[in-house]
Design an enzyme around this catalytic site. Structure first.
Site, PDB file in Angstrom:
ATOM      1  N   ASN A 139      39.701  35.228  46.232  1.00 46.04           N
ATOM      2  CA  ASN A 139      38.729  34.464  47.039  1.00 46.04           C
ATOM      3  C   ASN A 139      39.402  33.566  48.071  1.00 46.04           C
ATOM      4  O   ASN A 139      39.133  32.375  48.160  1.00 46.04           O
ATOM      5  CB  ASN A 139      37.785  33.652  46.142  1.00 46.04           C
ATOM      6  N   ASP A 143      36.027  36.529  41.500  1.00 45.81           N
ATOM      7  CA  ASP A 143      35.996  35.185  40.903  1.00 45.81           C
ATOM      8  C   ASP A 143      35.647  34.099  41.913  1.00 45.81           C
ATOM      9  O   ASP A 143      36.074  34.132  43.066  1.00 45.81           O
ATOM     10  CB  ASP A 143      37.338  34.845  40.258  1.00 45.81           C
ATOM     11  N   ASP A 148      43.288  29.195  35.617  1.00 40.92           N
ATOM     12  CA  ASP A 148      42.300  28.940  36.673  1.00 40.92           C
ATOM     13  C   ASP A 148      42.755  27.777  37.552  1.00 40.92           C
ATOM     14  O   ASP A 148      41.945  26.952  37.987  1.00 40.92           O
ATOM     15  CB  ASP A 148      40.897  28.693  36.098  1.00 40.92           C
ATOM     16  N   HIS A 173      45.094  34.148  36.151  1.00 40.37           N
ATOM     17  CA  HIS A 173      44.025  33.547  36.946  1.00 40.37           C
ATOM     18  C   HIS A 173      44.542  32.321  37.702  1.00 40.37           C
ATOM     19  O   HIS A 173      44.511  31.208  37.204  1.00 40.37           O
ATOM     20  CB  HIS A 173      42.885  33.151  35.991  1.00 40.37           C
ATOM     21  N   ARG A 186      45.224  29.990  47.400  1.00 38.02           N
ATOM     22  CA  ARG A 186      44.575  29.452  48.610  1.00 38.02           C
ATOM     23  C   ARG A 186      45.111  29.994  49.938  1.00 38.02           C
ATOM     24  O   ARG A 186      44.603  29.608  50.995  1.00 38.02           O
ATOM     25  CB  ARG A 186      44.651  27.919  48.653  1.00 38.02           C
ATOM     26  N   HIS A 224      33.759  36.730  36.532  1.00 34.06           N
ATOM     27  CA  HIS A 224      33.339  35.324  36.479  1.00 34.06           C
ATOM     28  C   HIS A 224      31.904  35.345  35.949  1.00 34.06           C
ATOM     29  O   HIS A 224      30.960  35.585  36.703  1.00 34.06           O
ATOM     30  CB  HIS A 224      33.442  34.732  37.888  1.00 34.06           C
TER      31      HIS A 224
HETATM   32 ZN   LIG Z   1      35.658  31.632  38.010  1.00 33.13          ZN
HETATM   33 ZN   LIG Z   2      38.912  30.889  39.242  1.00 32.47          ZN
END
Ligand SMILES: [Zn+2]
Ligand SMILES: [Zn+2]
Length: 440
Positions: free
Chosen positions: A100, A160, A314, A66, A70, A187
């Site tokens: 994302n 996510d 994360d 995870h 970017r 998520h």
């Molecule tokens: Zn998340």
């Molecule tokens: Zn995340």
């Protein structure tokens, strides 16, 4: 100019301690472990590069399920190159890049582009995660099959940042990925219980601080529902960043019932607590939010007993101008790649809760298995690809954001002193990072 780290290399690691064994030499030929044992050094050709492992422990390279890199879209916060450099410095040999980005990784072309950026950077293997739904909008399935059949071989899918809230969409995604043993990383945040402004664990403190509450049930109810869907479809679901005792209980219950469910916890949720928010410092703003000490304790227990399968960072870099706002307006997220080992080692191993072999299981073997990365997370023995990390379990580090390889500086651990240091990271027999310095 040095060759990219993705090219295999020869290497001799001398005198490192291996788990369950006394010190040994490890000989790598063309990126693959050729020999392990007291005599491995005698087989090394003259001129083979050497790494002194005396006093250090050799582990399989870490795998992060995870990571937010970017790129494309927010190259001011992080790029594939800088993020994977931070990963190498942190002992990782593979990271999974969340979808994302802008544009979203929801097509085969987008996934291949991330893969290619990772190869060009050469710091670690960068495996793209595909979006579950087009544009992360939660409505129409993305090109799951095309992403899997592409060069990127996508096997992990996630929206996510957002929860796949529609149960019918989640069911169809699970049914779809079953054919190739894919997995949906969820998520878990019911948006009707914890909306976009929810930024503080719901409880006495959120009321006192005047911050919108994020209740535990918004997490546990989605985990329970997804477990039912996993049982119904026979597919694999993975719970991203479980953060509450209730969430842990839901995972435990689902596993008892035989659901194909796995879960991860972040280093920050293993250490930091919600009371840090009293100063309204946006560096502590993260989603899911920091939780009370009882939740942190439940997460530690679950990581030790295997209810939680893996640690995942994360890693969420943010440019200064997105983080430096009043707390409710600041971006969610924290850096994680460079501090993950030290945090987990300090709180879990140095405290005696788990041993280094279990840390390797949670940070390397299990995440590689969950992601289907068969080259990573292997036992250190002849024939395995040489993705390795040398750590010093007794050395102490003090976290200094100025030395980070990330483009961003939003670490919550600045100034923390932790026991456990990553010394050397090795990808296919090449040293990708040594003592915090990234090679090539
Ligand atoms: Zn998340
Ligand atoms: Zn995340």
């Amino acid at each position: 100019m040095s060759r990219p780290a993705t090219e295999p290399s020869d290497l001799l690691i001398t005198g490192a301690s291996l788990l369950g064994r006394t010190s040994a030499d490890v000989l790598v030929r063309e990126g693959v472990i050729a020999a392990v044992g007291p005599d491995a050094a005698t087989d090394a050709a003259a001129g083979t590069p050497r790494v002194d492992g005396d006093g250090l422990v050799l582990l399989p390279g870490f795998v992060d399920l995870h990571t937010h890199l970017r790129e494309p879209g927010r190259e001011d916060a992080e790029t594939v190159r800088t993020g994977s450099a931070a990963a190498a410095a942190g002992g990782f040999t593979a990271v999974l890049a969340m979808a994302n980005t802008s544009p979203v990784t929801d097509t085969a072309e987008a996934a291949e582009r991330v893969l290619d950026l990772g190869v060009a950077a050469g710091h670690c293997d960068v495996q793209p995660i595909g979006a579950v739904t087009k544009g992360l909008e939660g409505a129409e399935l993305a090109e799951l099959g095309l992403m899997h059949r592409s060069r990127a071989r996508v096997r992990v899918f996630s929206d996510d940042g957002r929860c796949v809230h529609d149960a019918r969409v989640m069911r169809r995604a699970l049914e779809y990925v079953r054919a190739f043993d894919g997995v949906i990383s969820q998520h878990s945040q019911d948006p009707t219980l914890a909306g976009p402004s929810a930024c503080c664990h719901e409880g006495e403190l959120s009321g006192r601080l005047g911050l919108t509450g994020w209740p535990a049930v918004a997490e546990s109810s989605i985990i329970a529902r997804d477990a039912e869907l996993a049982l119904h479809t026979g597919s694999r679901v993975h719970v991203a960043h479980v953060s509450t005792a209730e969430g842990v209980e839901a995972v435990r219950w689902a596993k008892r019932r035989g659901a194909r469910i796995t879960a991860e916890v972040t280093p920050h949720h293993l250490v930091l607590t919600t009371d840090l928010l009293t100063g309204y410092d946006p560096v502590y703003k993260v989603n899911p939010p920091l939780r009370p000490a009882e939740d942190v304790e439940a997460l530690r227990e679950a990581l030790a007993d295997g209810t939680i399968d893996a640690v995942a960072t994360d890693h969420a870099p943010h440019a200064r101008h997105d983080k430096e706002h009043a707390f409710p307006d600041a971006a969610f997220g924290m850096l994680g790649l460079e501090t993950a080992f030290a945090v987990v080692h300090d709180v879990m191993v140095d405290s005696g809760r788990i041993d280094l072999a279990t840390l390797a299981e949670r940070m390397s073997h299990a995440p590689a298995r969950i992601a289907g990365l068969t080259d990573h997370g292997r036992a250190i023995e002849a024939g395995a690809p040489a993705h390795l990390v040398l750590v010093d379990p007794t050395d102490r580090i003090t976290v200094d954001p100025a030395t980070s390889h990330s483009l961003s500086r939003n670490t919550p651990f600045a100034g923390h002193t932790l026991t456990g240091r990553v010394r050397t990271t090795i990808l296919r027999g090449r040293v990708t990072a040594a003592d915090g310095e990234v090679r090539n």
